[in-house]
Design an enzyme around this catalytic site. Sequence first.
Site, short mmCIF file in Angstrom:
data_model
loop_
_atom_site.label_atom_id
_atom_site.label_comp_id
_atom_site.label_asym_id
_atom_site.label_seq_id
_atom_site.Cartn_x
_atom_site.Cartn_y
_atom_site.Cartn_z
N CYS A 174 3.64 -4.79 3.47
CA CYS A 174 2.44 -5.61 3.51
C CYS A 174 2.59 -6.75 2.51
O CYS A 174 3.02 -6.56 1.39
CB CYS A 174 1.23 -4.77 3.17
SG CYS A 174 1.00 -3.39 4.32
N THR A 206 0.84 -1.18 0.00
CA THR A 206 0.00 0.00 0.00
C THR A 206 0.88 1.24 0.00
O THR A 206 2.09 1.17 0.15
CB THR A 206 -0.91 0.05 1.25
OG1 THR A 206 -0.09 0.34 2.39
CG2 THR A 206 -1.63 -1.26 1.46
N SER A 229 1.12 3.32 2.26
CA SER A 229 1.61 3.65 3.59
C SER A 229 2.53 2.59 4.15
O SER A 229 3.24 2.83 5.12
CB SER A 229 0.44 3.85 4.56
OG SER A 229 -0.31 2.65 4.67
N CYS A 230 2.51 1.40 3.56
CA CYS A 230 3.32 0.30 4.12
C CYS A 230 3.95 -0.50 3.01
O CYS A 230 3.27 -1.18 2.26
CB CYS A 230 2.46 -0.61 4.98
SG CYS A 230 3.33 -2.07 5.58
N GLY A 231 5.27 -0.43 2.90
CA GLY A 231 5.96 -1.14 1.85
C GLY A 231 6.21 -2.60 2.15
O GLY A 231 6.81 -3.30 1.35
#
Length: 280
Positions: free
Chosen positions: A118, A112, A114-116
Amino acid sequence: MGRVTERRRVVRIRGGVAGARPDTLVAEEPLEIRLNGKPLAITMRTPGDDFALAVGFLVSEGVVGSAADVRAVTYCEGAAEDGTNTYNVVNVQLGAGVPVPDITLERNVYTTSSCGLCGKASLDAVRTASRFPGIAADPVRVSAELLGELPDRLRAAQKVFDRTGGLHAAALFSAAGELLDVREDVGRHNAVDKIVGRALQAGRLPLTGAVLLVSSRASFELAQKAVMAGIPILAAVSAPSSLAVDLALETGLTLVGFLRGQDMNIYAGEQRIALPGGTA
């Protein structure tokens, strides 16, 4: 190619008065990264510097470490219903002799904005051995005073943020405080990947003696990206995570959080920071 910003209608209330007007928003579109023609990952990003983003991501994954490892980066045909290219699919062709990693659904399917990380099967999967393990021995040293000036320099360089207020940014500085590069993106990890990817394309990895500043918290993923690119100092305007601190201590990365003016917390690698009063 998608635009960096888009216009949308908004009803704005100011001083008790409501009115409709157009508003400028940061664009967010999916980018599928393929490796030798096979799907590797999908990330939500702000269009622009897509090739740098793709190869920077591969640096973080330990797949490539120099410009010679990449034979070509191209856009693939997109998935628009009318058959036009959306420029949302990038293929990275590895150079001759570069090992192709095992691409599985368990490894990394979706990231996502916001989070590399996931989609990673486990924490162990992201503890990739860096191509540049010499961070702990990097002798770079900066003053706390200079470090405290960098957020303002980054903010002054955020052109799209001024129009949208909705972007993260990453900046690369020299030890003397010279701004070497700055990238903006809806995803903080994307902004860092663009910085690293541009450095790889220019043949500048590892980024010894450099300072990476992010306009966000210092998560494990960002610390990992700094380590994988050979960056010795990572500073963030917000808090680090416990895992980011652990990784910094393990690898010799200097990690600074809550960098706001001359106030900051040094969580690891304080030997690289000349403290006020000459205490270090």
